[in-house]
Motif scaffolding. Structure first.
Motif, PDB file in Angstrom:
ATOM      1  N   ASP A 254      -9.819  -8.448  -0.212  1.00 12.19           N
ATOM      2  CA  ASP A 254     -10.575  -7.813  -1.177  1.00 12.19           C
ATOM      3  C   ASP A 254      -9.601  -6.959  -2.262  1.00 12.19           C
ATOM      4  O   ASP A 254      -9.785  -7.128  -3.316  1.00 12.19           O
ATOM      5  N   TRP A 255      -8.789  -6.047  -1.481  1.00 14.92           N
ATOM      6  CA  TRP A 255      -7.921  -5.337  -2.411  1.00 14.92           C
ATOM      7  C   TRP A 255      -7.091  -6.102  -3.361  1.00 14.92           C
ATOM      8  O   TRP A 255      -6.906  -5.939  -4.534  1.00 14.92           O
TER       9      TRP A 255
ATOM     10  N   TYR B 125      -8.903  -5.043   9.564  1.00 11.77           N
ATOM     11  CA  TYR B 125      -8.698  -4.933   7.924  1.00 11.77           C
ATOM     12  C   TYR B 125      -8.514  -6.188   7.089  1.00 11.77           C
ATOM     13  O   TYR B 125      -8.377  -5.862   5.940  1.00 11.77           O
TER      14      TYR B 125
ATOM     15  N   HIS C   5       0.229  -9.209   0.362  1.00 11.83           N
ATOM     16  CA  HIS C   5       0.437  -8.050   1.133  1.00 11.83           C
ATOM     17  C   HIS C   5       1.194  -8.035   2.192  1.00 11.83           C
ATOM     18  O   HIS C   5       1.176  -8.936   2.849  1.00 11.83           O
TER      19      HIS C   5
ATOM     20  N   ASP D 275     -10.436  -6.456   4.022  1.00  7.74           N
ATOM     21  CA  ASP D 275     -10.192  -5.262   3.094  1.00  7.74           C
ATOM     22  C   ASP D 275      -8.921  -5.651   2.249  1.00  7.74           C
ATOM     23  O   ASP D 275      -8.886  -5.167   0.929  1.00  7.74           O
ATOM     24  N   TYR D 276      -7.823  -6.094   2.984  1.00  5.79           N
ATOM     25  CA  TYR D 276      -6.737  -6.368   2.085  1.00  5.79           C
ATOM     26  C   TYR D 276      -6.945  -7.564   1.412  1.00  5.79           C
ATOM     27  O   TYR D 276      -6.505  -7.450   0.066  1.00  5.79           O
TER      28      TYR D 276
ATOM     29  N   LEU E 210       0.845  -1.146  -0.019  1.00 11.43           N
ATOM     30  CA  LEU E 210       0.109  -0.084   0.010  1.00 11.43           C
ATOM     31  C   LEU E 210       0.626   1.220   0.065  1.00 11.43           C
ATOM     32  O   LEU E 210       0.259   2.437   0.441  1.00 11.43           O
TER      33      LEU E 210
ATOM     34  N   HIS F   9      -9.039  -7.967  -6.258  1.00 16.29           N
ATOM     35  CA  HIS F   9      -9.436  -6.749  -7.254  1.00 16.29           C
ATOM     36  C   HIS F   9      -8.447  -6.571  -8.349  1.00 16.29           C
ATOM     37  O   HIS F   9      -8.649  -6.546  -9.495  1.00 16.29           O
TER      38      HIS F   9
ATOM     39  N   GLU G 255       3.229   0.987  -5.515  1.00 17.31           N
ATOM     40  CA  GLU G 255       2.193   0.222  -5.482  1.00 17.31           C
ATOM     41  C   GLU G 255       1.880  -0.019  -7.156  1.00 17.31           C
ATOM     42  O   GLU G 255       1.929  -0.920  -7.720  1.00 17.31           O
TER      43      GLU G 255
END
Length: 66
Positions: free
Chosen positions: A57-58, A51, A37, A54-55, A11, A61, A15
Motif C-alpha cells: 500500500d505504501w 506487514y 521496498h 502495508d508495504y 523507510l 501510494h 526516503e
C-alpha cells in the motif's frame, strides 16, 4: 540515456528526499520508475511478513503521486 529507473526505498530518513526527486526523472528521459521496498535479509522470516500489505500500500501510494 536510460528509460527505466529502479528506486529502492527502505523507510529510512533518506526516503522522502528520494521520493521528492522522482518527478525530475522525467526531465532526464525516464519513462518508467520501478519502486521497491528493501529490508535486511532475515527480516521477513519472522513477524515482518504480517506487514507485507502495508508495504505494498505504501509503495502504491507513491506511485499514484508520481
Amino acid at each position: 540515456m536510460f528509460e527505466k529507473a529502479l528506486v529502492a526505498l527502505d523507510l529510512s530518513p533518506a526516503e522522502q528526499p528520494i521520493l521528492d526527486c522522482l518527478p525530475a526523472l522525467r526531465n532526464w528521459g525516464m519513462r518508467q520508475v520501478v519502486l521497491t521496498h528493501v529490508m535486511r535479509v532475515g527480516y521477513m522470516q519472522g513477524d515482518g511478513m504480517i506487514y507485507k500489505q502495508d508495504y505494498v500500500d505504501w509503495l502504491e501510494h507513491f506511485l499514484r503521486g508520481v
